[in-house]
Write an enzyme that holds these catalytic residues in place. Structure first.
Site, PDB file in Angstrom:
ATOM      1  N   GLN A  49       0.837  -1.207   0.000  1.00  0.00           N
ATOM      2  CA  GLN A  49       0.000   0.000   0.000  1.00  0.00           C
ATOM      3  C   GLN A  49       0.872   1.256   0.000  1.00  0.00           C
ATOM      4  OE1 GLN A  49      -3.151  -0.359  -0.428  1.00  0.00           O
ATOM      5  NE2 GLN A  49      -3.737   1.798  -0.326  1.00  0.00           N
TER       6      GLN A  49
ATOM      7  N   GLU B 168       3.042 -25.364   9.318  1.00  0.00           N
ATOM      8  CA  GLU B 168       3.442 -25.557  10.728  1.00  0.00           C
ATOM      9  C   GLU B 168       2.276 -25.227  11.656  1.00  0.00           C
ATOM     10  OE1 GLU B 168       6.597 -26.031  12.468  1.00  0.00           O
ATOM     11  OE2 GLU B 168       7.632 -26.707  10.681  1.00  0.00           O
TER      12      GLU B 168
ATOM     13  N   THR C  67      -1.935 -23.936  11.016  1.00  0.00           N
ATOM     14  CA  THR C  67      -2.574 -22.705  10.550  1.00  0.00           C
ATOM     15  C   THR C  67      -2.838 -21.780  11.748  1.00  0.00           C
ATOM     16  OG1 THR C  67      -4.798 -23.563  10.877  1.00  0.00           O
ATOM     17  CG2 THR C  67      -3.789 -23.993   8.722  1.00  0.00           C
TER      18      THR C  67
HETATM   19  C1  FAD Z   1       4.613 -24.324   0.859  1.00  0.00           C
HETATM   20  C2  FAD Z   1       4.216 -25.414   1.800  1.00  0.00           C
HETATM   21  C3  FAD Z   1       5.184 -26.156   2.429  1.00  0.00           C
HETATM   22  C4  FAD Z   1       4.832 -27.190   3.290  1.00  0.00           C
HETATM   23  N1  FAD Z   1       5.812 -27.967   3.838  1.00  0.00           N
HETATM   24  C5  FAD Z   1       5.461 -29.069   4.534  1.00  0.00           C
HETATM   25  C6  FAD Z   1       6.454 -30.000   4.955  1.00  0.00           C
HETATM   26  O1  FAD Z   1       7.655 -29.809   4.720  1.00  0.00           O
HETATM   27  N2  FAD Z   1       6.049 -31.101   5.617  1.00  0.00           N
HETATM   28  C7  FAD Z   1       4.745 -31.344   5.889  1.00  0.00           C
HETATM   29  O2  FAD Z   1       4.453 -32.351   6.504  1.00  0.00           O
HETATM   30  N3  FAD Z   1       3.770 -30.482   5.513  1.00  0.00           N
HETATM   31  C8  FAD Z   1       4.096 -29.365   4.831  1.00  0.00           C
HETATM   32  N4  FAD Z   1       3.121 -28.504   4.394  1.00  0.00           N
HETATM   33  C9  FAD Z   1       1.720 -28.778   4.701  1.00  0.00           C
HETATM   34  C10 FAD Z   1       1.136 -27.816   5.727  1.00  0.00           C
HETATM   35  O3  FAD Z   1       1.678 -28.079   6.983  1.00  0.00           O
HETATM   36  C11 FAD Z   1      -0.401 -27.939   5.687  1.00  0.00           C
HETATM   37  O4  FAD Z   1      -0.819 -27.345   4.482  1.00  0.00           O
HETATM   38  C12 FAD Z   1      -1.044 -27.260   6.877  1.00  0.00           C
HETATM   39  O5  FAD Z   1      -0.815 -28.016   8.040  1.00  0.00           O
HETATM   40  C13 FAD Z   1      -2.554 -27.096   6.722  1.00  0.00           C
HETATM   41  O6  FAD Z   1      -3.156 -28.284   6.348  1.00  0.00           O
HETATM   42  P1  FAD Z   1      -4.171 -28.308   5.107  1.00  0.00           P
HETATM   43  O7  FAD Z   1      -3.515 -27.595   4.003  1.00  0.00           O
HETATM   44  O8  FAD Z   1      -4.622 -29.694   4.877  1.00  0.00           O
HETATM   45  O9  FAD Z   1      -5.395 -27.421   5.558  1.00  0.00           O
HETATM   46  P2  FAD Z   1      -6.724 -27.938   6.309  1.00  0.00           P
HETATM   47  O10 FAD Z   1      -6.353 -28.710   7.512  1.00  0.00           O
HETATM   48  O11 FAD Z   1      -7.619 -28.591   5.310  1.00  0.00           O
HETATM   49  O12 FAD Z   1      -7.369 -26.554   6.766  1.00  0.00           O
HETATM   50  C14 FAD Z   1      -8.137 -25.742   5.874  1.00  0.00           C
HETATM   51  C15 FAD Z   1      -8.689 -24.568   6.669  1.00  0.00           C
HETATM   52  O13 FAD Z   1      -9.550 -25.072   7.718  1.00  0.00           O
HETATM   53  C16 FAD Z   1      -9.112 -24.592   8.970  1.00  0.00           C
HETATM   54  N5  FAD Z   1      -9.345 -25.599  10.011  1.00  0.00           N
HETATM   55  C17 FAD Z   1      -9.045 -26.927   9.966  1.00  0.00           C
HETATM   56  N6  FAD Z   1      -9.390 -27.516  11.128  1.00  0.00           N
HETATM   57  C18 FAD Z   1      -9.896 -26.546  11.924  1.00  0.00           C
HETATM   58  C19 FAD Z   1     -10.400 -26.503  13.245  1.00  0.00           C
HETATM   59  N7  FAD Z   1     -10.445 -27.605  14.009  1.00  0.00           N
HETATM   60  N8  FAD Z   1     -10.837 -25.333  13.749  1.00  0.00           N
HETATM   61  C20 FAD Z   1     -10.792 -24.197  12.992  1.00  0.00           C
HETATM   62  N9  FAD Z   1     -10.317 -24.163  11.734  1.00  0.00           N
HETATM   63  C21 FAD Z   1      -9.872 -25.319  11.207  1.00  0.00           C
HETATM   64  C22 FAD Z   1      -7.624 -24.322   8.782  1.00  0.00           C
HETATM   65  O14 FAD Z   1      -7.136 -23.431   9.750  1.00  0.00           O
HETATM   66  C23 FAD Z   1      -7.601 -23.765   7.375  1.00  0.00           C
HETATM   67  O15 FAD Z   1      -7.935 -22.425   7.397  1.00  0.00           O
HETATM   68  C24 FAD Z   1       3.466 -27.454   3.549  1.00  0.00           C
HETATM   69  C25 FAD Z   1       2.480 -26.683   2.917  1.00  0.00           C
HETATM   70  C26 FAD Z   1       2.838 -25.702   2.031  1.00  0.00           C
HETATM   71  C27 FAD Z   1       1.756 -24.941   1.314  1.00  0.00           C
END
Ligand code: FAD
Length: 433
Positions: A386, A413, A415
Site C-alpha cells: 500500500q 506448521e 494454521t
Molecule cells: C509451501 C508449503 C510447504 C509445506 N511444507 C510441509 C512439509 O515440509 N512437511 C509437511 O508435513 N507439511 C508441509 N506442508 C503442509 C502444511 O503443513 C499444511 O498445508 C497445513 O498443516 C494445513 O493443512 P491443510 O492444508 O490440509 O489445511 P486444512 O487442515 O484442510 O485446513 C483448511 C482450513 O480449515 C481450517 N481448520 C481446519 N481444522 C480446523 C479446526 N479444528 N478449527 C478451525 N479451523 C480449522 C484451517 O485453519 C484452514 O484455514 C506445507 C504446505 C505448504 C503450502
C-alpha cells in the site's frame, strides 16, 4: 563473523551428537533471560546478515521467477559453513535459545524462498535430533546436509492430502516385517518441502491406525530407497524458490534401524497408550512444537524486510510537493509496522528461550509466537504494498514477493486457526473444538 571466525567457533558434528546424547535442555539454574545480546549472538547475526545481503538478496527475484531450488546459493551457504549440521548445532547450542531465531530472521530478511531452500532441511534434522538415538543422529543428520562440495537437502513428510491440520488422520502405514527386520511403508505425502529431491526423507507413518496420532512413528528413508518417489511438484503463490511436492511411498522397505528412537521405545509407548495411559510423545506434534518460534522468526525476517523497504520508499517518494512519509497516514502505518514487528519478536524470543531452558509452555507460548509473527508478516507486507502504491503491486519491486512469501506463515506448521485452538485449550483447560 568472518568465514574464518565461523570455522574456528563451530562445534563439530561429534560434539553436537555427544551433547544431545548426554542431556537435553539446560536446567532452570541456567543463564537468566536478558535482552542484551552476547557478542557471539551479535557476530552470528552479522555473519548471516552479510550472506543474506550479499548473496541471497541479489538472487531472490531470479529464483522466485524460476520456481526452482537455488542449488548454487545452497552451495555458497555450504561453502561458508552456514548450510551445515555444525552451524545449525552451533545456533541450537546457545543456552539462551536466541541464536536460532536470530539467524533465521536474518536469512529470511534476505529472501524467504531461498531461506526456505536453505532451512527446509532443518525440519527433518529436528525430527531426527528430537526423536532419534545418538547413533541415528550421528548417521543421518550429516547425510541431510551432504558436503560443502556436494550439498544435499532433507525433507520432513507429515502432511497428506487428507491429513493437514488433522495429523491424526494420517493414512500412511508402516508395517514391521519381523523376518527381514524391515519396515514396509505405504502411502502418499503432500506438500513436502524438498519432497522427492531430498537425500534423506523423514516420514511420519501410522503403526496402529486405531490409536490416531498416538500410533504414529517417524522413519528415516535413506537416500535412493526403492519405493520412495516424488509425485507432483506444487506450483505456489509464494516461497517459490523452495521445492514443494507430493511423495509416494509404495512398498517402501527400510531397515528396522530406520525407526527413529528404536523399536523397543516404540513398543513401550504403544503399550502405555493401549493401557489407557497418556503417551509421552506424539511424533509429528513434538517436531512441530519444537520448531514454532523458529518459524515465527522466519516470518519476522520477511516483515522486517518489507517494513525497511517501505520506510525508505516513503522518505523518497514525493506527492503533493512533499515526501509521502510526512502524511500521518503513512507515518503512523510505518510506526505500527515497527511496533508489531518488535512485539512479535519479543514473543518469538520468549518462546525460544522457554523451549531451550526447559520452561513449561503453560499458555502455548510457542504457538503464540508463531501465530503473532505469521499474522504480522502478512499484515506488514500488505501495508508495504500500500505504501509503495502502484509500484508495490508490480514485480519490479520486492514487496509483492514478500507478501506472497509471508502468506504461508499463517498456513504451514499449523494454521493460525490451529494455533488459536492450541492456545485457547491451554489457557482454559477446555477442549475447545
Ligand atoms: C509451501 C508449503 C510447504 C509445506 N511444507 C510441509 C512439509 O515440509 N512437511 C509437511 O508435513 N507439511 C508441509 N506442508 C503442509 C502444511 O503443513 C499444511 O498445508 C497445513 O498443516 C494445513 O493443512 P491443510 O492444508 O490440509 O489445511 P486444512 O487442515 O484442510 O485446513 C483448511 C482450513 O480449515 C481450517 N481448520 C481446519 N481444522 C480446523 C479446526 N479444528 N478449527 C478451525 N479451523 C480449522 C484451517 O485453519 C484452514 O484455514 C506445507 C504446505 C505448504 C503450502
Amino acid at each position: 563473523m568472518t568465514t574464518t571466525d565461523a570455522a574456528e567457533t563451530t562445534t563439530t558434528a561429534d560434539e553436537i551428537v555427544a551433547e544431545a546424547a548426554g542431556g537435553s535442555a539446560p536446567a532452570n539454574d541456567g543463564p537468566s533471560f536478558t535482552l542484551e545480546l552476547t557478542q557471539d549472538q551479535k557476530d552470528i547475526r552479522e555473519w548471516v546478515h552479510g550472506f543474506a545481503e550479499g548473496v541471497v538478496r541479489p538472487a531472490a527475484e531470479e529464483w522466485d521467477e524460476r520456481e526452482e531450488t537455488p542449488w548454487p546459493v545452497i552451495q555458497e551457504a555450504a561453502k561458508i559453513g552456514l548450510y551445515s549440521f555444525e552451524a545449525l548445532g552451533q545456533f541450537w547450542a546457545d543456552e539462551t535459545g536466541l541464536t536460532l531465531p536470530i539467524a533465521n530472521e536474518e536469512l529470511f530478511w534476505g529472501d524467504a524462498g531461498i531461506g526456505m531452500a536453505i532451512m527446509g532441511t532443518s525440519l527433518a534434522v529436528a525430527a531426527i535430533f528430537g526423536q532419534g538415538t545418538p547413533e541415528q543422529m550421528g548417521e543421518w543428520i550429516p547425510q541431510c546436509f551432504g558436503s560443502a562440495d556436494d550439498p544435499k537437502v532433507a525433507a520432513f513428510c507429515a502432511s497428506e492430502p487428507d491429513a493437514g491440520s488433522d495429523v491424526s488422520a494420517i493414512r500412511t502405514s508402516a508395517k514391521y516385517d519381523e523376518a527381514a527386520d524391515e519396515w514396509v511403508i505405504n502411502g502418499q505425502k503432500a506438500w513436502a518441502t524438498n519432497g522427492g529431491i531430498a537425500d534423506v526423507h523423514v516420514v511420519i507413518a501410522s503403526v496402529d491406525r486405531e490409536l490416531g496420532s498416538r500410533g504414529h512413528a517417524a522413519f528415516v528413508i535413506p537416500p535412493g530407497t526403492k519405493g520412495c518417489e516424488q509425485g507432483a511438484k506444487v506450483k505456489k503463490h509464494g516461497l517459490r524458490a523452495s521445492h514443494t511436492a507430493d511423495v509416494h511411498l509404495d512398498e517402501c522397505r527400510v531397515p528396522g534401524a530406520c525407526l527413529l528412537g528404536g523399536k523397543e521405545k516404540l513398543d513401550e509407548r504403544l503399550a502405555r497408550v493401549r493401557e489407557g495411559k497418556r503417551s509421552k510423545s506424539q511424533a509429528a506434534m513434538q517436531t512441530f512444537e519444537a520448531s514454532r518460534p523458529t518459524v515465527g522468526a522466519q516470518a519476522l525476517g520477511i516483515a522486517r524486510a518489507a517494513y525497511e523497504y517501505a520506510l525508505e520508499y516513503a522518505k523518497e517518494r514525493r506527492q503533493f510537493g512533499k515526501a509521502i512519509i510526512e502524511n500521518q497516514a503513512i507515518a503512523f502505518t510505518l510506526a505500527d509496522m515497527k511496533l508489531e514487528i518488535d512485539a512479535a519478536r519479543l514473543l518469538v524470543w520468549r518462546a525460544a528461550w522457554m523451549g531451550r531452558t526447559g520452561q513449561k509452555f503453560e499458555n502455548a507460548e510457542g504457538s503464540m509466537s508463531k501465530l503473532k509473527a505469521g499474522e504480522v508478516a502478512v499484515w506488514a507486507t500488505e501495508r508495504a504494498i500500500q505504501i509503495l502504491g502502484g509500484n508495490g503491486y508490480t514485480r519490479e519491486y520486492p514487496v509483492e514477493r514478500m507478501h506472497r512469501d509471508a502468506k504461508i506463515y499463517t498456513i504451514f506448521e499449523g494454521t493460525s486457526e490451529i494455533q488459536r485452538l492450541v492456545i485457547s485449550r491451554s489457557i482454559s483447560g477446555v477442549h475447545v473444538k
